[in-house]
Design an enzyme around this catalytic site. Structure first.
Site: not given
Length: 512
Positions: A304, A486-488
């Protein structure tokens, strides 16, 4: 068109829209974008899977009779039933195809009730975050259908004529909703629907040529199929999803696509008994239920992409307890289920960790409180190592909070006060349950509960057992996490430090 079953649609939303809180907007500062492939069943409506062999399938005559009964003695109106059908179709689509990847939808609507189902579905899909277009070649002047058109036009949903459609539908649309003909249709499709059906059939050849093709969702009956025998010639529409309505028709047994859903949560027991219908249970408040096995899912591909507001150091509270209360209030306002649920992790002297979900029952300047059995596994571990970790996870807000610290029992007075604030049944349950011990079977618990119920039937106050009470975790570390693209992700950690002889909280950002 589908006949009375096709008429069976608009009622559901009419009824449901009168229910308090149904589909009410949920205040939330965060939106999750689902990035799943076709076949990855996601999170809007958690539909359960029903064994296909245990479900009734209707002949054309039976389907018509069921609709006639619904429309006659049971008092359903065409618009009510059509609304139910359209909502069921929209929620089935949203169950599998997320708007982040399958946004552009073309609903091809026929002249009868099946077409009306498509018009209603387009309206709901718009409100679900999709971008629907409608092709409605043979309009009727009946007020029901002209009203649906007006509703769509008020939302600026484009209507495309057959001539305005591209030759290759795969270039402009991600999902094609086939709402042309239902179970009561007879004969060969007439223009322009014969050519529209051919356009959908041709998409199958694009797939064979390894070209990207939009998915096809058929409403109740794939247009051009025989209601009982299915795709007789074998060269008809091959939908990726079939949304059966009221009950599956016999042709649905020939459906070989990956997604078969049943929609229309309105069949009363009298109908089921009269026609000996075996229908699945709809989970929770879902308007659709999956039939048969879901497609195999590549777990490694499940992911996700989170979209949330920025979570910046200068915006947070100086005291982590104040920040926790702020986020907890957001979870309450978003109407999340059990926002006070938290994972409690403990370790004993052997160093082996264990986790379980418990419910937060109090938070103040001294810490976080929960109640349990003092002879349970977690209690034994806390007696050996009085340190623990808590984790709150608020899925709907893309947030989690971690809290670590030392643990001590609350006072007997606090435990006593909370015990007697619980429902009477919960008090008896706490006495019955010797938590974490082996029981021969559930019947033993029920028998002991019944005996206690009789024992205290004339007592106004049930005594709190000595082996039951509360714990308080005194925080020594907090971490507030918020999902980002973006997983940041944002991760802000609070840790205590001494400044001028006072205890203050230091805030630092951690790498995601």
């Amino acid at each position: 068109m589908r006949g009375v079953l096709g008429k069976s649609r608009k009622m559901i939303c009419s009824l449901l829209s009168q229910a308090p809180g149904f589909l009410a907007p949920i205040p939330s500062p965060a939106i999750r974008v689902f990035c799943s492939k076709p076949g990855e069943v996601g999170g809007l409506m958690a539909s359960s899977v029903q064994n296909q062999g245990s479900i009734s399938y209707l002949t054309q005559r039976e389907a018509a009779e069921v609709d006639e009964t619904l429309m006659g003695p049971l008092g359903f109106s065409v618009d009510q039933l059509m609304e139910l059908a359209g909502l069921s179709v929209a929620t089935s689509i949203a169950e599998v195809y997320k708007p982040s990847e399958y946004n552009r939808i073309l609903a091809i609507c026929g002249p009868g009730n099946n077409g009306g189902d498509g018009l209603v579905a387009a309206r709901h899909l718009y409100h679900f975050g999709y971008k629907p277009f409608v092709c409605y070649p043979k309009r009727t002047q009946k007020p029901l259908y002209s009203g649906l058109v007006t509703q769509l036009e008020s939302l600026s949903i484009p209507f495309l004529s057959v001539d305005e459609l591209p030759m290759d539908l795969s270039k402009d649309f991600d999902i094609l909703v086939d709402a042309m003909f239902g179970f009561s249709f007879h004969g060969a499709p007439r223009p322009p629907f014969d050519d529209l059906i051919k356009k959908l059939i041709n998409l199958h050849y694009y797939e064979q040529a390894q070209r990207k093709s939009p998915v096809i969702v058929s409403v109740d009956i794939p247009s051009g199929w025989h209601v009982e025998e299915g795709d007789v010639g074998g060269d008809g529409i091959k939908p990726d999803m079939l949304v059966s309505l009221t009950a599956p028709k016999l042709c649905a047994k020939k459906f070989s696509g990956p997604h078969h859903f049943l929609g229309g949560r309105f069949v009363p027991p009298a109908i089921a008994e009269k026609y000996k219908l075996q229908l699945p249970q709809y989970p929770g408040m879902s308007m659709c239920v999956r039939i048969g096995k879901p497609p195999q899912i590549d777990i490694s591909a499940l992911r996700e992409n989170y979209i949330s507001p920025e979570f910046l150091e200068e915006q947070v509270e100086a005291d982590p307890l104040d920040q926790f209360r702020k986020w907890f209030d957001d979870a309450m306002a978003a109407n999340l289920k059990e926002p006070n649920a938290m994972a409690l992790s403990t370790t004993g002297k052997d160093g082996k960790p264990s986790s379980r979900m418990v419910l937060l029952k109090g938070v103040d300047k001294d810490g976080f409180v929960w109640f349990t059995n003092y002879e349970s596994q977690k209690a034994r571990q806390l007696s050996e190592n009085p340190h623990a970790a808590l984790l709150f996870y608020w899925d709907g807000l893309n947030r989690q909070v971690r809290v670590e610290g030392s643990v001590e029992k609350v006072s007997d007075e606090e435990s006593e006060q909370y015990f007697h604030s619980r429902p009477r049944g919960s008090q008896l349950g706490a006495i019955v349950s010797k938590q974490s011990t082996v029981v021969p079977g559930r019947h033993v618990l029920h028998q002991q509960y019944k005996e206690l119920e009789e024992k205290y039937s004339k007592e106004s106050l049930i005594p709190k057992p000595k082996y039951w009470g509360g714990y308080r975790l005194k925080p020594e570390r907090f971490e507030f996490w918020q999902g980002q693209p973006s997983r940041l992700h944002d991760r802000l950690e609070y840790s205590p430090q001494e400044t001028d002889g006072k205890r203050v909280w230091k805030i630092v950002r951690l790498a995601p």
